[in-house]
Design an enzyme around this catalytic site. Sequence first.
Site, PDB file in Angstrom:
ATOM      1  N   HIS A 189       0.863  -1.178   0.000  1.00 56.93           N
ATOM      2  CA  HIS A 189       0.000   0.000   0.000  1.00 56.93           C
ATOM      3  C   HIS A 189       0.906   1.236   0.000  1.00 56.93           C
ATOM      4  CE1 HIS A 189      -2.850   2.902   1.831  1.00 56.93           C
ATOM      5  NE2 HIS A 189      -3.827   2.073   1.511  1.00 56.93           N
ATOM      6  N   ASP A 248       3.318  -4.164   8.070  1.00 57.27           N
ATOM      7  CA  ASP A 248       2.111  -3.365   7.900  1.00 57.27           C
ATOM      8  C   ASP A 248       0.934  -4.289   8.210  1.00 57.27           C
ATOM      9  OD1 ASP A 248      -0.138  -2.081   7.062  1.00 57.27           O
ATOM     10  OD2 ASP A 248       0.608  -1.573   5.064  1.00 57.27           O
ATOM     11  N   GLN A 284      -4.287  -4.524   7.331  1.00 60.36           N
ATOM     12  CA  GLN A 284      -5.318  -5.498   6.958  1.00 60.36           C
ATOM     13  C   GLN A 284      -5.347  -6.683   7.922  1.00 60.36           C
ATOM     14  OE1 GLN A 284      -7.699  -5.197   4.745  1.00 60.36           O
ATOM     15  NE2 GLN A 284      -6.936  -3.233   3.995  1.00 60.36           N
ATOM     16  N   LYS A 318     -10.283  -0.362  10.923  1.00 58.67           N
ATOM     17  CA  LYS A 318     -10.517  -1.544  10.091  1.00 58.67           C
ATOM     18  C   LYS A 318     -10.937  -2.742  10.921  1.00 58.67           C
ATOM     19  CE  LYS A 318      -7.126  -0.194   6.624  1.00 58.67           C
ATOM     20  NZ  LYS A 318      -7.688   0.236   5.339  1.00 58.67           N
ATOM     21  N   CYS A 353      -4.828   2.440  -3.661  1.00 60.29           N
ATOM     22  CA  CYS A 353      -3.586   2.969  -3.053  1.00 60.29           C
ATOM     23  C   CYS A 353      -2.429   1.997  -3.229  1.00 60.29           C
ATOM     24  CB  CYS A 353      -3.768   3.282  -1.572  1.00 60.29           C
ATOM     25  SG  CYS A 353      -5.069   4.470  -1.253  1.00 60.29           S
TER      26      CYS A 353
HETATM   27  C1  LIG Z   1      -2.284  -2.802   3.507  1.00 56.86           C
HETATM   28  C2  LIG Z   1      -2.628  -1.431   4.008  1.00 56.86           C
HETATM   29  N1  LIG Z   1      -1.683  -0.677   4.554  1.00 56.86           N
HETATM   30  C3  LIG Z   1      -1.940   0.548   5.051  1.00 56.86           C
HETATM   31  C4  LIG Z   1      -3.205   1.083   4.991  1.00 56.86           C
HETATM   32  C5  LIG Z   1      -3.423   2.454   5.534  1.00 56.86           C
HETATM   33  O1  LIG Z   1      -4.334   2.478   6.552  1.00 56.86           O
HETATM   34  P1  LIG Z   1      -4.781   3.859   7.176  1.00 56.86           P
HETATM   35  O2  LIG Z   1      -5.297   4.681   6.044  1.00 56.86           O
HETATM   36  O3  LIG Z   1      -5.812   3.504   8.159  1.00 56.86           O
HETATM   37  O4  LIG Z   1      -3.563   4.472   7.787  1.00 56.86           O
HETATM   38  C6  LIG Z   1      -4.231   0.336   4.420  1.00 56.86           C
HETATM   39  C7  LIG Z   1      -5.596   0.904   4.327  1.00 56.86           C
HETATM   40  O5  LIG Z   1      -6.222   0.982   3.332  1.00 56.86           O
HETATM   41  C8  LIG Z   1      -3.937  -0.940   3.920  1.00 56.86           C
HETATM   42  O6  LIG Z   1      -4.892  -1.693   3.354  1.00 56.86           O
END
Ligand SMILES: Cc1ncc(COP(=O)(O)O)c(C=O)c1O
Lengths: 397, 147
Positions: A113, A191, A194, A217, A355
Amino acid sequence: MAIKRDFPVFSERPGLVYLDSAASSQKPSVVLEALDDFYRRHYANVHRGIYQLSEEATRAYEGARAQVAAFFGAGAADLVFTRNATEAINLVGRTWGDLLEPGDQILVTVMEHHSNLIPWQQLAGRKGASIVWADIDDQGRLDLEGIARLLEAGGVRLVAVTQMSNVLGTVNPISWIAEQAHRAGALLLVDGAQSAAHLPLNLASLGADFFAFSGHKLGGPSGIGGLIARPGLLEEMPPFLGGGEMIREVWLDRATFADPPQRFEAGTPAIAEAVALARAVTYLDTLGIAELWKAERQLTERLLDGLDALGLPCFGPRGEDRAGVASFNLPGIHAHDLASFLDLRGIAVRAGHHCAQPLMRRLGQAATARASLFAYSDAADVDALLSALAEAKAFFA
Amino acid sequence: MSLLENLYREIVLDHYRHPRHYGPLEGAERFPGQNPSCGDHLVLYLDRQGDGPLRLAFEAEGCAISQASASLMADLLTGTSADRAAELARAFIATLHGGSVPEELGDLAAFSTLAQLPARIPCALLPWTTLLSALSPDRPAADPAAP
Ligand SMILES: Cc1ncc(COP(=O)(O)O)c(C=O)c1O
């Protein structure tokens, strides 16, 4: 169905088929009640007042830290509350990252992401470090040999990898990667944006040095997430933002800093959100996260079989290392048009690049539609999607 | 079938699959436009022929709504004056925001049903906002004309 009853949105909006939980989850009523109760009865700023109410608020906030940390198999002292996973990753980039030297390497993967990519690009730019990256195979699994090779070369100081892809649904072998990274003298940042909402996790044994997650989430409110560090690691790191709460002693021209985790929590934190997040994780614990994962695996198979039967190209692996995320396309029509068609039937899916532009480029797709599951998702949701997709196929033919 | 599905069935899908005025236009200036939130890209080719009637063409990568909007726009505005084109562009944009629907917009009038799907309004707008900035006196320098 039973779990859906715990989430008010589904009775407030009958007919809603919510399949965008990978973007953010809906909230159970216990979380809404926790927010309300905290603001009604226990609210004050934390770590400041000597009066009873502030004492109560502080106890609730620090109690939340302990509960959330325990949910992930970590200790309270190793959990820094942040706004979200993105901020947690940036925190590492701006603090631990200061220790990098020119020529050091940061290893990422093509499935990351943007949140687990841009902070490393920024860090590399500041420090004269460089980004090296691992590919995926045709099934959407990480190229583990590639990772091993990059680590063997000896320049990698940090491996930054997602535990679960928000596009492919791939669950990555974190323990194996941790072992390789540590053998090569690198740290591992996971990370968990998810995975935190889906996988039974025990950070004590996972092997990650840093783990970033978002509360929104996993049934919690927006505006709260966290960074969990291997015990002792936060001690070595310089502060992130400067301000109140993070200091020990301040003069006009200098200051000393608090111990972790306070050192990394400048300013008034998201107090009620932390308390409600703790309620969200205890709720998930009651349902049983291992049970939920089993149910999600079954529902994922139903979804993927259904997409296969419709002949829609779908990305990501099949098997035990596949979470409830399905990115697909209807040939001949753009994902946005498909998502609008589904929206008119009350079905919420995401469409776009998710993203993850480098991954989309790797898959050769400008955009995909994506359906994703959470605890409340059920066979009726999946079947509603599949039958609407059958209609869409005829409509756009 | 909803109005929106009618829009797709009767207008959008036709222009998406068989776009008019598609491809580079000799002697024209080239104006890129994009929609960062969804990744739609568009290149507008505009030849003002001095102060004469406009010639337009486009290339695009994106959803059916944005492509059909571009195709219909190029169709409608080819041969009009720059002033008239800007006037029609403003009328179309007003339509998407719930304004009255002037007859002179032709098939584009049907896009007013996008009010049902506000998330898609930026898709329909992309070619038109690209055009307006191309026509504006303080526009950024255009890319050199494509061959
Ligand atoms: C794999 C992954 N990393 C990071 C994020 C970022 O999360 P947040 O926007 O809550 O910081 C997301 C959210 O869409 C994600 O799916």
